[in-house]
Design an enzyme around this catalytic site. Structure first.
Site, short mmCIF file in Angstrom:
data_model
loop_
_atom_site.label_atom_id
_atom_site.label_comp_id
_atom_site.label_asym_id
_atom_site.label_seq_id
_atom_site.Cartn_x
_atom_site.Cartn_y
_atom_site.Cartn_z
N ARG A 57 -16.20 -3.11 1.60
CA ARG A 57 -15.63 -4.39 2.03
C ARG A 57 -15.59 -4.40 3.55
O ARG A 57 -14.71 -3.82 4.17
CB ARG A 57 -14.22 -4.58 1.46
CG ARG A 57 -13.49 -5.81 1.98
CD ARG A 57 -14.08 -7.09 1.44
NE ARG A 57 -13.91 -7.20 -0.01
CZ ARG A 57 -14.46 -8.16 -0.75
NH1 ARG A 57 -15.22 -9.08 -0.18
NH2 ARG A 57 -14.26 -8.19 -2.06
N GLN A 81 -22.31 -9.74 -9.22
CA GLN A 81 -22.35 -10.53 -7.99
C GLN A 81 -23.02 -9.76 -6.85
O GLN A 81 -22.70 -8.60 -6.60
CB GLN A 81 -20.93 -10.95 -7.59
CG GLN A 81 -20.87 -11.67 -6.25
CD GLN A 81 -19.58 -12.40 -6.05
OE1 GLN A 81 -19.21 -13.25 -6.86
NE2 GLN A 81 -18.88 -12.08 -4.97
N ARG A 86 -26.35 -3.16 -2.49
CA ARG A 86 -25.10 -2.63 -1.93
C ARG A 86 -24.42 -1.64 -2.87
O ARG A 86 -23.44 -0.99 -2.50
CB ARG A 86 -24.14 -3.79 -1.60
CG ARG A 86 -23.68 -4.56 -2.82
CD ARG A 86 -22.74 -5.69 -2.48
NE ARG A 86 -22.10 -6.20 -3.69
CZ ARG A 86 -20.90 -6.77 -3.74
NH1 ARG A 86 -20.19 -6.88 -2.63
NH2 ARG A 86 -20.41 -7.21 -4.87
N HIS A 159 -24.64 -9.71 4.79
CA HIS A 159 -23.25 -10.19 4.61
C HIS A 159 -22.39 -9.65 5.76
O HIS A 159 -21.56 -8.76 5.59
CB HIS A 159 -22.72 -9.69 3.27
CG HIS A 159 -21.53 -10.42 2.76
ND1 HIS A 159 -20.41 -10.67 3.51
CD2 HIS A 159 -21.29 -10.97 1.54
CE1 HIS A 159 -19.52 -11.32 2.79
NE2 HIS A 159 -20.03 -11.52 1.58
N ASP A 203 -15.81 -21.45 2.68
CA ASP A 203 -16.95 -20.83 2.00
C ASP A 203 -18.05 -21.87 1.93
O ASP A 203 -18.11 -22.67 0.99
CB ASP A 203 -16.53 -20.35 0.61
CG ASP A 203 -17.59 -19.43 -0.02
OD1 ASP A 203 -18.66 -19.26 0.58
OD2 ASP A 203 -17.33 -18.89 -1.11
N GLU A 264 -23.36 -15.06 7.81
CA GLU A 264 -24.26 -14.34 6.91
C GLU A 264 -25.64 -15.00 6.85
O GLU A 264 -25.85 -15.94 6.10
CB GLU A 264 -23.65 -14.29 5.51
CG GLU A 264 -22.20 -13.84 5.49
CD GLU A 264 -21.53 -14.07 4.14
OE1 GLU A 264 -22.23 -14.03 3.11
OE2 GLU A 264 -20.32 -14.31 4.12
#
Length: 297
Positions: A57, A81, A86, A159, A203, A264
């Site tokens: 994170r 997701q 990652r 990201h 978002d 991003e």
């Protein structure tokens, strides 16, 4: 030495300034720290999983082959997701340049997270190149479809969690006039605001943003970060604010949303469809000077 490798990570130090560094976990090939003259530029949760048990994170997680959770594609919908990049341990391929220090990581189906490749069994070769400049950080991706008969369909996104002093004093510029999809409102429209400001959870996905637009994070008239993109037409802007950050177990401190904003660059509005034997390349450059990096070299 400008490159140090341990069992779990690789650290680059710029030869002209030992306080300019970048640190990359092999798990996820995730950049989790980038300092310029001793000043940290990225945000990292204090509860981030650094042991390879979960995606990190913060920093710059890599999103492939799907952005978010896909509900329509038969193959990609099986993945969690943001896909498998990652969630996989990448191979450190070594150093390719000494100044600026540049290294590469690789990932393919054979070494990717086996739980993920059981769900999505496509063939792929990824090469991530990380270049630490005296005053910039470049991350570049090359994706190859090694199949001889089948197209490769994917999203890609960096990201990027950028560190800022205070989200309520922060603005994002140079996206006015672009089509934007608000994921919270589930609406699409042309953004007519000269800057993006933050007073609640945000978002949004800006679509087909021309490469000439250098996205800039500004505070009180001064640039904090600039983001230059190559072959990444979409720009996601995200801040979880209070409720969302409070519901994420690995987001700490809970007030951390005040000191971060995600810009991003990606290819997420549509899928890249890569023919057999072909390669696709894209990159981002993070810096503080919007004028110096008008072109990716």
């Amino acid at each position: 030495m400008s490159v140090q490798e341990t069992e779990t990570e690789v650290i680059l130090t710029h030869p002209d300034n030992k306080a300019t560094t970048v640190k990359i976990l092999k798990y996820g090939a995730t950049v989790y720290s980038w300092t310029l003259a001793g000043q940290e530029q990225l945000w990292l949760s204090t509860a981030a999983h650094m042991d390879g048990s979960k995606p990190v994170r913060g920093g710059i997680p890599l999103v492939f082959p799907v952005f978010g959770k896909n509900e329509t594609d038969e193959l990609l919908s099986k993945l969690p997701q943001h896909g498998l990049a990652r969630n996989s341990t990448w191979e450190f391929l070594g150093q390719t340049k000494s100044n600026p220090p540049t290294i590469q990581f690789g990932l393919n189906k054979n070494i990717a997270n086996p739980e993920m490749t059981k769900l999505w069994s496509e063939e792929f070769n990824l090469i991530l190149t990380i270049e630490l400049g005296a005053d910039f950080l470049k991350t570049a991706i090359e994706i190859e479809n090694p199949s001889t008969s089948k197209d490769l369909k994917f999203n890609w996104l960096f990201h990027t969690y950028l560190r800022i002093p205070d989200i309520e004093d922060t603005m994002i510029s140079n996206l006015v006039g672009m089509k934007v999809h608000d994921k919270l409102l589930q609406e699409a429209f042309i953004d007519k605001h000269p800057v993006i400001q933050f007073h609640q959870e945000t978002d949004v996905v800006y679509e087909k943003v021309t490469e000439e637009r250098v996205v800039q994070v500004v505070r009180q008239g001064h640039p904090l970060h600039t983001v230059k993109r190559d072959n990444l037409p979409d720009v996601v802007v995200w801040n979880p604010w209070t409720e969302k950050s409070g519901n994420m177990a690995d987001f700490e401190p809970k007030s951390g949303f005040k000191e971060m904003v995600c810009i991003e660059p990606g290819y997420v509005t549509d899928f890249v469809t890569l023919q057999p034997g072909k390669k696709w390349n894209a990159s981002q450059i993070l810096s503080k000077d919007k004028l110096k990096y008008q072109a990716i070299q």
